[in-house]
Structures are given as C-alpha cells and as structure tokens.
Design a protein around this motif. Structure first.
Motif, short mmCIF file in Angstrom:
data_model
loop_
_atom_site.label_atom_id
_atom_site.label_comp_id
_atom_site.label_asym_id
_atom_site.label_seq_id
_atom_site.Cartn_x
_atom_site.Cartn_y
_atom_site.Cartn_z
N SER A 45 0.87 -1.18 0.00
CA SER A 45 0.00 0.00 0.00
C SER A 45 0.91 1.22 0.00
O SER A 45 1.70 1.43 0.93
CB SER A 45 -0.89 -0.01 1.24
N THR A 46 0.81 2.06 -1.04
CA THR A 46 1.75 3.16 -1.24
C THR A 46 1.00 4.47 -1.42
O THR A 46 0.06 4.56 -2.21
CB THR A 46 2.63 2.89 -2.48
N PHE A 47 1.42 5.50 -0.70
CA PHE A 47 0.78 6.81 -0.79
C PHE A 47 1.72 7.87 -0.26
O PHE A 47 2.71 7.58 0.42
CB PHE A 47 -0.55 6.82 -0.03
N SER A 48 1.43 9.13 -0.59
CA SER A 48 2.27 10.23 -0.12
C SER A 48 1.74 10.76 1.20
O SER A 48 0.56 10.66 1.51
CB SER A 48 2.32 11.36 -1.16
N ALA A 49 2.64 11.33 1.99
CA ALA A 49 2.27 11.88 3.30
C ALA A 49 1.35 13.08 3.12
O ALA A 49 1.41 13.79 2.12
CB ALA A 49 3.53 12.28 4.06
N ASP A 50 0.51 13.31 4.12
CA ASP A 50 -0.40 14.45 4.09
C ASP A 50 -0.54 15.00 5.51
O ASP A 50 -0.90 14.26 6.42
CB ASP A 50 -1.76 14.04 3.54
N VAL A 51 -0.24 16.28 5.68
CA VAL A 51 -0.39 16.91 6.99
C VAL A 51 -1.38 18.07 6.94
O VAL A 51 -1.46 18.87 7.86
CB VAL A 51 0.97 17.41 7.53
N ASP A 52 -2.14 18.16 5.84
CA ASP A 52 -3.14 19.22 5.72
C ASP A 52 -4.25 19.03 6.75
O ASP A 52 -4.54 17.91 7.17
CB ASP A 52 -3.75 19.23 4.32
N THR A 53 -4.89 20.13 7.12
CA THR A 53 -5.98 20.07 8.11
C THR A 53 -7.22 20.82 7.64
O THR A 53 -8.15 21.03 8.42
CB THR A 53 -5.51 20.66 9.46
N VAL B 148 -7.70 4.02 5.56
CA VAL B 148 -8.73 5.02 5.88
C VAL B 148 -8.24 6.39 5.43
O VAL B 148 -7.28 6.94 5.98
CB VAL B 148 -9.06 5.03 7.38
N GLY B 149 -8.88 6.94 4.41
CA GLY B 149 -8.48 8.25 3.88
C GLY B 149 -7.33 8.14 2.90
O GLY B 149 -7.00 7.06 2.39
N TYR B 150 -6.72 9.30 2.59
CA TYR B 150 -5.59 9.41 1.67
C TYR B 150 -5.95 8.98 0.25
O TYR B 150 -5.07 8.61 -0.53
CB TYR B 150 -4.39 8.59 2.17
N GLU B 151 -7.23 9.07 -0.12
CA GLU B 151 -7.65 8.63 -1.46
C GLU B 151 -6.93 9.43 -2.56
O GLU B 151 -6.57 8.86 -3.60
CB GLU B 151 -9.16 8.76 -1.63
N ASN B 152 -6.76 10.72 -2.35
CA ASN B 152 -6.13 11.53 -3.40
C ASN B 152 -4.61 11.58 -3.25
O ASN B 152 -3.95 12.38 -3.90
CB ASN B 152 -6.70 12.95 -3.42
N ARG B 153 -4.06 10.73 -2.38
CA ARG B 153 -2.61 10.66 -2.20
C ARG B 153 -2.03 9.33 -2.68
O ARG B 153 -0.86 9.06 -2.48
CB ARG B 153 -2.28 10.83 -0.72
N ALA B 154 -2.87 8.52 -3.30
CA ALA B 154 -2.44 7.18 -3.71
C ALA B 154 -1.33 7.26 -4.76
O ALA B 154 -1.33 8.12 -5.64
CB ALA B 154 -3.63 6.40 -4.27
N LEU B 155 -0.36 6.33 -4.63
CA LEU B 155 0.74 6.22 -5.58
C LEU B 155 0.83 4.78 -6.08
O LEU B 155 0.37 3.85 -5.42
CB LEU B 155 2.06 6.59 -4.90
N ASN B 156 1.43 4.61 -7.23
CA ASN B 156 1.76 3.28 -7.69
C ASN B 156 2.90 2.74 -6.83
O ASN B 156 3.74 3.50 -6.34
CB ASN B 156 2.18 3.29 -9.16
N ASP B 157 2.94 1.44 -6.65
CA ASP B 157 3.97 0.85 -5.79
C ASP B 157 5.38 1.22 -6.24
O ASP B 157 6.27 1.48 -5.41
CB ASP B 157 3.81 -0.67 -5.75
N GLU B 158 5.60 1.26 -7.55
CA GLU B 158 6.94 1.56 -8.06
C GLU B 158 7.33 3.03 -7.84
O GLU B 158 8.52 3.38 -7.92
CB GLU B 158 7.04 1.21 -9.55
#
Length: 578
Positions: A120-128, A412-422
């Motif tokens: 499961s790969t995604f970028s970090a998000d600290v927005d509020t 849970v969440g991070y739908e718009n932060r999803a990345l491809n595994d590579e």
C-alpha cells in the motif's frame, strides 16, 4: 478515480458566472449548494491607520451578481413550515439562496487482498483544511445528513489534533508509534494505527525565511470572513518574524501588484500597514499572481533558507488559467525551484476547496482553511514551525502486509494521495511535505488471516519468506523522504508485529480512531458495518469524553459532534476497547 457530479440547477450559472476566460477543467468536481443562514457578527473591523493603496479598477465586475456573494437576509428563501427565517436553528430548514462551493470527490478506499496487493503506497499528508471547513459548516447549522455535497478528507480530520507520539531517537528524522486493536465499527476486523512524529524546531535553529505573501484582493474577497480576516491572520504571523527574514507582498485581482519586495522581517509596522491598505475589487487573475509571486521569491532566494509563497485566497479564479488541471500544471512547473507553496483558504459561498488543495499538493506545501482568527493563530503562530519549515520533502509511505497474518486491508483516507507501488523508489515522483513538529497518523482496517483458510491451487503455489512464516511481524512501514535541499530519497523501515497488539490502546490512538469514525459517519461510509451513522458518532462522543482531556481542540471536537447530533448525551455508545 474521481466521480463527476454536476448539480443541474447550477450548470448554467457556473458556466456564465465563474468560467469566463477559463480553460476546460478535466478534473472532476462537484459544486455544493451553500447552506447559508444569517451569521452572528464574530469579526469586528477596526479603523484603518495606514494610507490606503489604490484599489484595483472594478471594470465590469458586479459583486452583487457574483456566484457565492450572499445578499442581505431579506432575500433568503423561506419554506420550512412557512415559518423559516434566516434565524433557522438548522441550515437545512431553509432553502439556500446561492451555490458555488467546489470540491473534488474520490471513491472511498476499499479492501485489497494481501495475496494480490501486498503493498500500500501513498504520499504523506499533513493538511488540516477539511477539519476547519467541517467546523465552519457545523457552526452554520449542518447536521449529520447535510454533508453529502461536501468532500471531507478523513486523514485531514484525523491529523488536526496534536497526539502524544514518541519523539524521534537521536539522529533520526521520525519517531513511529504503532498498535493493533479491535475495530470499533466492525467487530470482525482490527485496526492497525501508525503515528509518525518529527521533532519541533528550536528557535535558534530556525533557518532564515524568504516569504512572499500572495494575496487575493479580487471582488469576491470583500466579505468579512475573507479579506478582513485574512489581513488579521497575516499580521499574527508577521509579528513573529525577525530581521533575518525577508518579506514580500504580491496582490492579484484583474492584474497583479508588488506591494512590498524583500523588506526586513522586523519591519513590522511597514508590513502590517501594507496589509491594512489592501481593498477588494475586480476579477481574479490567479495565474498572473502566482507567476509574479514566484518571480519575487526567486529574486530574494535565500540559499539553505526557508523560501515560501503563502497564497491566501477563496480559490475563485476567473481570469487566465483558472481550471484545476491548468493550475496544477502551472504549479508543477514551479515546484523544482526550491520555493514551497502553502495555501490558506478563506470564505464561504463560492469557496473552491478543490483548487486550493491541488495548489498546495502540487506546490510542495500544506493547506489550511482559516474560518476564525483562533484557527489563524493555531496555524500561523502556535504551529508556525511546522507550517513554515519543511524537514522532509517528497515523503512517501509504503506498507507491506504479511499474508500469513493479514488477509485484506483498507486504508482510511488518503484517497487523493495514492501512488503506484513503483513510485516509492522513483525520485521523480512527488510526495508530501512534512514540517518541523508535524505528525502524520495512518489507519488501516485489516482482516486477519484465518487458520486453515489457504486454498490449494492447481496452477499456483504460495511461497512465503522465512520472516513471513515466522508470524511475528504483521506488516512493515517504510518511509521514503528527501532532505529539503536534496533530490535523492532516504529510506527507513519500521516493522509492526505481535507485540504491538493491545486491548488498551493509548489515548492518542483512541482519539485518532474516534476522529476517523466521525469522518466516516459524516461521509456516509459504506464500511460502518456494525453501526449506523448515528451510532458511530455516539460511540465517538462516548470514547472521546472518556479521555477527560483538557486540550481545547479535543473539547471543541466533542462540542462539534454533539451539535451534529443535536444532543449533549449520546443515546448509545460503548468503549469498544474495553
């Protein structure tokens, strides 16, 4: 993939009022009917003490006809029981006068089989921003069933709070806490929660800052909760700058103007006076403002310093490039300049959350929504180091699940932060930015592997590594990040195993889980298996109340949940961790 939802009643109005001069937006967004009610005056203007700057020419701009500009209260529609007024107890009792708030929508993350997708790969998000926007809507009168037209990003509601996570060990960039415990909304599953923490920045180590304030002064910014609040918010930040910092102010409406260019950060009176001189008028040439702000930032660039554009806007762009996709391309071209972009969102009625979030995401920055002066203080004063000073850029997370322990998982969440595994090991792929003192909380709902559930296959064999067969690790969190001034990633690993399982999660994990449960209820999640939406909020209220926290943000969270339910005491609710 985003789902395109266009409100039929708004299609003609949007086309005529908001997209003049814009390119076609390939992003899929929904425009939400604003549920306006007569507001209490929470904000008070003060007499100006500075010389006014020349206003932008209004040209043919008519603020009274702009989409999202509410009329006086006498023009509000009246219907509920033929007695509804602008003092309705709930916003949904009234037919809203106007519409125009724009959000991007994503399909909720579903379960993935570990045998098929172990990573499961995604970028970090600290927005509020989603949390403070949700708070604004609740304060306007939204109830549990009124958020259908609003996109609430669960991770931003979870990450709003300050958690008691372990500090990084000496010489390390991150501290990581983790636990596995019962899932409150599905008794058959577990939750795996990870808390990632960074060290706060000591004042003596703060880098010199080159800050360009890019201020939207178009006509749509005229209302009290926009430019007046924006000016006071900026002044809170300015008062904390020093002589080692450089400050510039660029404004945009029909055109762009440079109000200040690289003045010393301790020129407090001059900077505040410049902000006080600003007035709202004209159209919204955001493209021109962005180009000018980055030019000024480059001209005042501090090598090894904090170089940042802070864009303050309601997101209502209508001149030049103004669609979400066009602005995304524009900002993506700027992100390698070494200048970070933070976005502060303001206002109601015509607020464009989709564009504000995209700009911050693609500009290597963070995104906050400012609904009150207290929120401005939280973002720009109390959390200034995490807001301004990046300690890890292009941060990506990758979690590998052990198929001998976990059957399936759902992020849970991070739908718009999803990345491809590579993408995890590809330094050309953008990740998220984490500031000093920032925290990131990640929740996975997991289904455990049942004993004897392996199915014998004719054409395949399941081959586990020695570590997988040992069953002492459930998953491993890997973090990729770059130093703020570097372009090559560093990698860290944190295994999560059987010793992380608990029947008594920490207060921090209880709060984070309750925030997730509340966000799922507001968004009508299909994964609230054992609970109704009402039961989910009641359970969150019950468990957060048991924390007996003195934290003002936690107390506010309780109040918001009670207001959403229109009652102080939950009708149901149990401590799911007991």
């Amino acid at each position: 993939m985003k789902k395109k939802i266009i409100a039929a009643l708004l299609s003609l109005t949007l086309g005529a009022s908001m997209l003049t001069g814009c390119g076609t937006d390939k992003k899929l967004t929904e425009t939400n009917p604003s549920k306006s009610v007569e507001e209490d005056i929470w904000y008070e203007n003060t007499d100006d003490t500075c010389v006014e700057a020349e206003e932008y020419p209004a040209e043919s701009y008519d603020s009274s006809s702009r989409l999202g500009m509410a009329p006086d209260s006498s023009q509000y529609s009246v219907e509920a029981n033929n007695k509804c007024t602008t003092n309705c107890e709930y916003a949904y009792d009234c037919i809203p006068y106007n519409s125009g708030e724009t959000y991007s929508f994503y399909d909720e993350n579903g379960f993935k089989k570990v045998s098929d997708s172990p990573l499961s790969t995604f970028s970090a998000d600290v927005d509020t921003a989603s949390y403070s926007n949700m708070r604004r809507l609740v304060n306007e009168g939204f109830g549990l069933y009124d958020f259908a037209g609003v996109s609430l990003r669960a991770e931003e509601i979870i990450n709003y709070f300050k958690y008691d996570y372990s500090a990084p060990k000496k010489g390390e960039r991150f501290g990581v806490d983790s636990a596995v415990f019962d899932c409150p909304w599905n008794k058959d599953n577990k939750l795996c929660v990870m808390g990632i923490n960074t060290n706060s920045l000591k004042d003596k180590k703060a880098p010199d800052s080159n800050i360009v304030f890019l201020v939207d002064v178009s006509g749509s910014m005229a209302s009290e909760n926009k430019l007046p609040l924006l000016k006071d918010s900026m002044e809170l930040l300015v008062e904390n700058l020093t002589k080692k910092d450089r400050v510039s102010i660029v404004t945009y409406a029909n055109g762009t103007r440079v109000i200040l260019d690289g003045v010393s950060g301790d020129s407090t009176d001059e900077i505040i006076c410049a902000f006080e001189s600003l007035r709202a008028s004209g159209g919204t040439n955001g493209e021109g403002g962005i180009e000018e702000a980055y030019r000024i930032a480059d001209a005042n660039f501090i090598k090894g310093g904090n170089n940042r554009v802070i864009l303050a806007t309601d997101g209502d762009f209508n001149i030049g490039k103004c669609s979400e996709s066009e602005l995304e391309d524009l900002i993506s071209e700027k992100k390698d300049s070494g200048v970070f972009l933070s976005v502060l969102g303001f206002g109601i009625g015509n607020y464009n959350d989709a564009i504000a979030e995209t700009l911050a995401d693609k500009g290597n920055g963070n995104y906050s929504y400012i609904d009150t002066l207290a929120e401005a203080k939280k973002v720009l004063v109390d959390e200034m180091s995490s807001t301004l000073y990046t300690v890890a850029k292009d941060t990506k997370f990758q979690v590998e699940f052990n198929p001998s322990m976990v059957s399936s998982y759902r992020l849970v969440g991070y739908e718009n932060r999803a990345l491809n595994d590579e993408d995890f090991t590809d330094d050309t792929k953008d990740g998220g930015e984490i500031g000093a003192g920032h925290q990131v909380t990640v929740l996975y709902e997991i289904s455990l592997k049942s004993e004897g559930s392996d199915q014998e296959l004719k054409y395949q064999e399941t081959s586990l590594s020695k570590k997988g067969r040992s069953k002492d690790e459930w998953c491993t969190l890997s973090i990729a990040y770059k130093d703020p001034d570097k372009n090559e990633s560093k990698y860290l690993e944190y295994p999560i195993g059987a010793d992380n399982y608990t029947n008594k999660p920490s207060d921090s994990f209880i709060l984070a889980t309750s925030a997730a449960e509340y966000a799922m209820a507001l968004s009508d999640s299909s994964y609230l298996v054992d609970l109704s939406r009402e039961d989910a909020v009641d359970q969150a209220i019950y468990n957060v109340r048991k924390l007996d926290s003195n934290d003002e943000t936690v107390q506010e969270f309780l109040n918001l949940m009670e207001r959403v339910m229109n009652r102080e005491e939950p009708e149901t609710g149990l401590a799911w961790y007991e």
